[in-house]
Design an enzyme around this catalytic site. Structure first.
Site, PDB file in Angstrom:
ATOM      1  N   ALA A  25      20.807 -44.078 -37.905  1.00 28.84           N
ATOM      2  CA  ALA A  25      21.199 -44.949 -36.744  1.00 28.84           C
ATOM      3  C   ALA A  25      21.048 -46.115 -36.982  1.00 28.84           C
ATOM      4  O   ALA A  25      21.516 -47.161 -36.347  1.00 28.84           O
ATOM      5  CB  ALA A  25      19.739 -44.984 -36.042  1.00 28.84           C
ATOM      6  N   ILE A  42      28.422 -45.129 -36.596  1.00 27.92           N
ATOM      7  CA  ILE A  42      28.325 -44.247 -35.293  1.00 27.92           C
ATOM      8  C   ILE A  42      27.040 -44.215 -34.976  1.00 27.92           C
ATOM      9  O   ILE A  42      26.640 -44.378 -33.622  1.00 27.92           O
ATOM     10  CB  ILE A  42      29.015 -42.909 -35.772  1.00 27.92           C
ATOM     11  CG1 ILE A  42      30.360 -43.016 -36.032  1.00 27.92           C
ATOM     12  CG2 ILE A  42      28.864 -41.792 -34.336  1.00 27.92           C
ATOM     13  CD1 ILE A  42      30.715 -41.773 -36.689  1.00 27.92           C
ATOM     14  N   TYR A  65      32.308 -32.517 -50.288  1.00 26.72           N
ATOM     15  CA  TYR A  65      32.164 -32.943 -48.823  1.00 26.72           C
ATOM     16  C   TYR A  65      32.512 -31.667 -47.992  1.00 26.72           C
ATOM     17  O   TYR A  65      31.815 -31.376 -46.979  1.00 26.72           O
ATOM     18  CB  TYR A  65      33.223 -34.017 -48.637  1.00 26.72           C
ATOM     19  CG  TYR A  65      32.949 -34.727 -47.230  1.00 26.72           C
ATOM     20  CD1 TYR A  65      31.772 -35.229 -46.588  1.00 26.72           C
ATOM     21  CD2 TYR A  65      34.174 -34.254 -46.509  1.00 26.72           C
ATOM     22  CE1 TYR A  65      31.981 -35.710 -45.362  1.00 26.72           C
ATOM     23  CE2 TYR A  65      34.258 -34.937 -45.143  1.00 26.72           C
ATOM     24  CZ  TYR A  65      32.903 -35.501 -44.497  1.00 26.72           C
ATOM     25  OH  TYR A  65      33.074 -36.008 -43.122  1.00 26.72           O
TER      26      TYR A  65
END
Length: 284
Positions: A41, A45, A184
């Protein structure tokens, strides 16, 4: 000196990622008395989403590694009327993930919405990874094990609240594998399959799972990569609006409008993609 994108790239961004608008009064009504947990956070985004959702009547639980940034964000969002809890944690570490769950339970907080946003990106040829197995374990830990562990701990709270989970995924998992992205793509595909699999089970527990397949997003994670400068990207603020839309409409899935077309092409021309990928690697 700030980098200025060519007009053609800016035009592509407007076409590929048309700007959405959100009804702030409707969003405020939806969030009234709800508690939202956001991982990752402090930047990108996650930060943009926290800023958009911060309104009087909502409770935000924000977690990320950077304690100082979380505290600054907390002060700012509380001035907007939100109730904000912060929990600094490195979610690579399963013990800190367990501590986050313990904090939520001991605080008596409910969870109406879980936005699973924290993630790690890595691009490296496999032959340069022979002595870097830790890259695989760290990527898999943050992108797969951590959200699964959080979900297993949060399901009772989400069930009680008839809540919703927003899983931030990537369009990469919808297309054929790309060279250099093995760790990934393996981790993102694993968590995508996990969420899609449990979605049908949790539906009967009144928990809604939403998978958000995002394209390249303008965050600090991509800034060092010069190749991304001339590629169309979605802004973090646009991504936050997409997430808010998915919350209000309780959508099952989001992907860019052109993604289905691209999926069809990638299926039909998969062999050609693999051929040219091989040629590219050989040339390199």
């Amino acid at each position: 000196m700030a980098y200025s994108k060519p007009k053609g790239i800016l035009l592509s961004e407007r076409n590929l990622f048309p700007r959405k608008k959100i009804s702030l009064p409707r969003l405020k009504t939806f969030l009234q008395d709800k508690t939202v947990l956001i991982t990752g956070a402090s930047y990108g985004i996650g930060e943009a989403t926290a800023r958009l959702l911060a309104t009087h009547g909502v409770t935000l639980i924000l977690t990320a590694r950077t304690k100082e940034k979380l505290e600054l964000l907390q002060n700012e969002l509380e001035n907007q009327g939100a109730t904000v809890y912060t929990f600094p944690a490195d979610l690579y570490d399963i013990q800190q993930t367990e501590q986050l769950l313990a904090f939520i339970c001991q605080s008596g907080l409910k969870i109406d919405v879980f936005i699973s946003n924290a993630g790690k990106s890595i691009c490296r040829p496999v032959e340069e990874s022979l002595d870097r197995f830790h890259d695989v374990t760290r990527t898999m830990s943050l992108n797969y094990y951590t959200p699964v562990r959080l979900m297993l701990g949060l399901i009772p709270l989400l069930k009680q609240a008839k809540g919703q989970v927003i899983h931030i995924s990537a369009i990469n998992v919808l297309f054929p594998p790309a060279p250099y992205w093995a760790a990934y793509q393996a981790s993102k595909t694993a968590i995508d399959q996990w969420f899609r699999t449990v979605a049908s089970e949790l539906k009967y527990a009144h928990i809604r799972i939403t998978s958000v397949y995002l394209p390249l997003v303008q965050t600090r994670m991509i800034e060092p990569t010069r190749a991304y400068r001339n590629m169309p990207v979605m802004s973090a603020e646009q991504a936050a609006i997409v997430i808010a839309h998915c919350l209000i409409k309780r959508k099952k899935i989001f992907k860019p409008w052109w993604c289905t077309i691209s999926q069809c092409f990638s299926f039909v021309f998969r062999s050609q993609w693999e051929y040219f990928s091989g040629r590219f690697i050989k040339k390199k």
